[in-house]
Design a protein around this motif. Structure first.
Motif, short mmCIF file in Angstrom:
data_model
loop_
_atom_site.label_atom_id
_atom_site.label_comp_id
_atom_site.label_asym_id
_atom_site.label_seq_id
_atom_site.Cartn_x
_atom_site.Cartn_y
_atom_site.Cartn_z
N ASP A 42 33.73 1.27 10.50
CA ASP A 42 33.10 1.99 9.90
C ASP A 42 31.75 1.83 11.28
OD1 ASP A 42 34.40 2.43 8.25
OD2 ASP A 42 33.56 1.52 6.63
N ARG A 43 30.98 2.88 11.63
CA ARG A 43 29.84 3.17 12.50
C ARG A 43 29.01 3.92 12.04
NH1 ARG A 43 30.89 -0.87 14.53
NH2 ARG A 43 32.51 -1.03 16.20
N LEU A 44 27.46 3.87 12.11
CA LEU A 44 26.39 4.79 11.45
C LEU A 44 25.85 4.47 12.77
CD1 LEU A 44 24.48 6.21 9.19
CD2 LEU A 44 23.78 4.01 9.16
N TYR A 45 25.26 6.51 13.20
CA TYR A 45 24.75 6.57 13.87
C TYR A 45 23.30 7.97 14.06
CZ TYR A 45 28.81 5.44 16.55
OH TYR A 45 30.28 4.88 16.40
N ARG A 46 22.31 7.61 14.49
CA ARG A 46 21.35 8.25 14.08
C ARG A 46 21.25 10.01 15.57
NH1 ARG A 46 14.74 6.63 14.55
NH2 ARG A 46 13.95 8.87 12.84
N VAL A 47 21.00 10.65 14.32
CA VAL A 47 21.33 11.49 14.97
C VAL A 47 20.00 12.21 15.86
CG1 VAL A 47 22.18 14.13 15.34
CG2 VAL A 47 23.69 12.46 14.34
N GLY A 48 19.13 12.45 14.92
CA GLY A 48 17.73 12.62 14.87
C GLY A 48 17.03 12.94 13.77
N GLY A 49 15.65 12.32 13.62
CA GLY A 49 14.75 12.49 12.60
C GLY A 49 15.66 11.50 10.89
N VAL A 57 31.15 7.66 11.19
CA VAL A 57 32.46 7.75 11.56
C VAL A 57 32.81 6.25 10.23
CG1 VAL A 57 33.83 7.57 13.04
CG2 VAL A 57 31.60 8.72 13.26
N HIS A 58 34.08 7.05 9.92
CA HIS A 58 34.82 5.84 9.02
C HIS A 58 36.83 5.93 8.87
CE1 HIS A 58 30.92 5.33 6.81
NE2 HIS A 58 31.02 6.48 6.91
N PRO A 59 36.92 5.73 10.43
CA PRO A 59 38.47 5.78 10.78
C PRO A 59 38.77 4.93 9.14
CG PRO A 59 37.60 3.97 11.88
CD PRO A 59 35.89 4.67 10.88
N ASN A 60 40.39 5.68 9.15
CA ASN A 60 41.41 4.69 8.17
C ASN A 60 40.83 4.80 7.04
OD1 ASN A 60 43.82 5.45 10.09
ND2 ASN A 60 41.93 2.52 11.23
N THR A 61 40.39 5.51 6.70
CA THR A 61 39.55 5.67 4.92
C THR A 61 40.62 5.57 4.30
OG1 THR A 61 37.12 5.39 5.55
CG2 THR A 61 37.38 6.27 3.31
N ALA A 62 40.63 5.36 3.55
CA ALA A 62 42.09 5.51 2.22
C ALA A 62 41.73 6.03 1.20
CB ALA A 62 42.69 4.24 1.68
N ASN A 63 40.27 5.76 0.44
CA ASN A 63 39.90 6.75 -0.64
C ASN A 63 38.35 6.91 -0.64
OD1 ASN A 63 38.87 6.95 -3.13
ND2 ASN A 63 39.49 4.64 -3.82
N LEU A 64 39.01 8.23 0.17
CA LEU A 64 36.92 9.32 -0.18
C LEU A 64 36.44 9.29 -0.49
CD1 LEU A 64 35.41 10.35 2.35
CD2 LEU A 64 36.89 12.74 2.09
N ILE A 65 36.69 9.55 -2.34
CA ILE A 65 36.15 8.99 -3.14
C ILE A 65 35.36 7.66 -3.69
CG2 ILE A 65 36.07 9.19 -5.83
CD1 ILE A 65 36.72 12.29 -4.38
N GLY A 107 27.55 16.03 3.92
CA GLY A 107 28.42 16.95 3.95
C GLY A 107 29.44 15.67 4.41
N TRP A 108 31.25 16.30 4.32
CA TRP A 108 31.97 14.75 4.11
C TRP A 108 32.67 16.06 5.48
CZ3 TRP A 108 30.86 10.09 4.07
CH2 TRP A 108 29.45 9.29 2.97
N VAL A 109 33.82 15.17 6.22
CA VAL A 109 34.90 16.59 6.65
C VAL A 109 35.06 15.44 7.45
CG1 VAL A 109 33.20 18.53 7.52
CG2 VAL A 109 32.94 16.78 8.92
N PHE A 110 37.16 16.06 7.58
CA PHE A 110 37.81 14.68 7.75
C PHE A 110 37.72 16.03 9.49
CE2 PHE A 110 38.95 14.94 3.22
CZ PHE A 110 39.29 13.26 3.18
N MET A 111 38.18 14.21 10.58
CA MET A 111 37.89 14.84 11.11
C MET A 111 39.15 15.06 12.17
SD MET A 111 36.96 12.80 15.02
CE MET A 111 37.06 13.32 16.57
N THR A 112 39.42 17.02 11.80
CA THR A 112 40.70 17.62 12.28
C THR A 112 41.44 17.37 13.86
OG1 THR A 112 40.24 19.36 11.57
CG2 THR A 112 40.78 18.38 9.60
#
Length: 70
Positions: A1-8, A14-22, A38-43
């Motif tokens: 898992d990784r956390l990136y600051r976009v700004g402010g 990013v959570h690759p291979n996350t089996a249980n999103l809930i 906001g959660w999205v799957f990287m499609t």
């Protein structure tokens, strides 16, 4: 898992291979109860499209949480 600051106060995680999103969402909410997410799957690999979709979902979450608080 990784956390990136976009700004402010905006971050991307990013959570690759996350089996249980809930379970992940529950864990984040437990640690940061006032955060809007906001959660999205990287499609695909179009980062701009993913960021736009995630941003829209984050604002929807923020509005829903604000409405419940009123």
């Amino acid at each position: 898992d990784r956390l990136y600051r976009v700004g402010g106060d905006e971050f991307i995680s990013v959570h690759p291979n996350t089996a249980n999103l809930i379970a992940l969402i529950d864990r984040v909410r437990e640690l940061f109860p006032d955060v809007s997410v906001g959660w999205v799957f990287m499609t695909d690999h179009d980062l701009d499209a993913l960021l736009l979709e995630t941003d829209a979902l984050m604002y929807a979450d923020k509005n829903a949480r604000r409405t419940r608080a009123v």
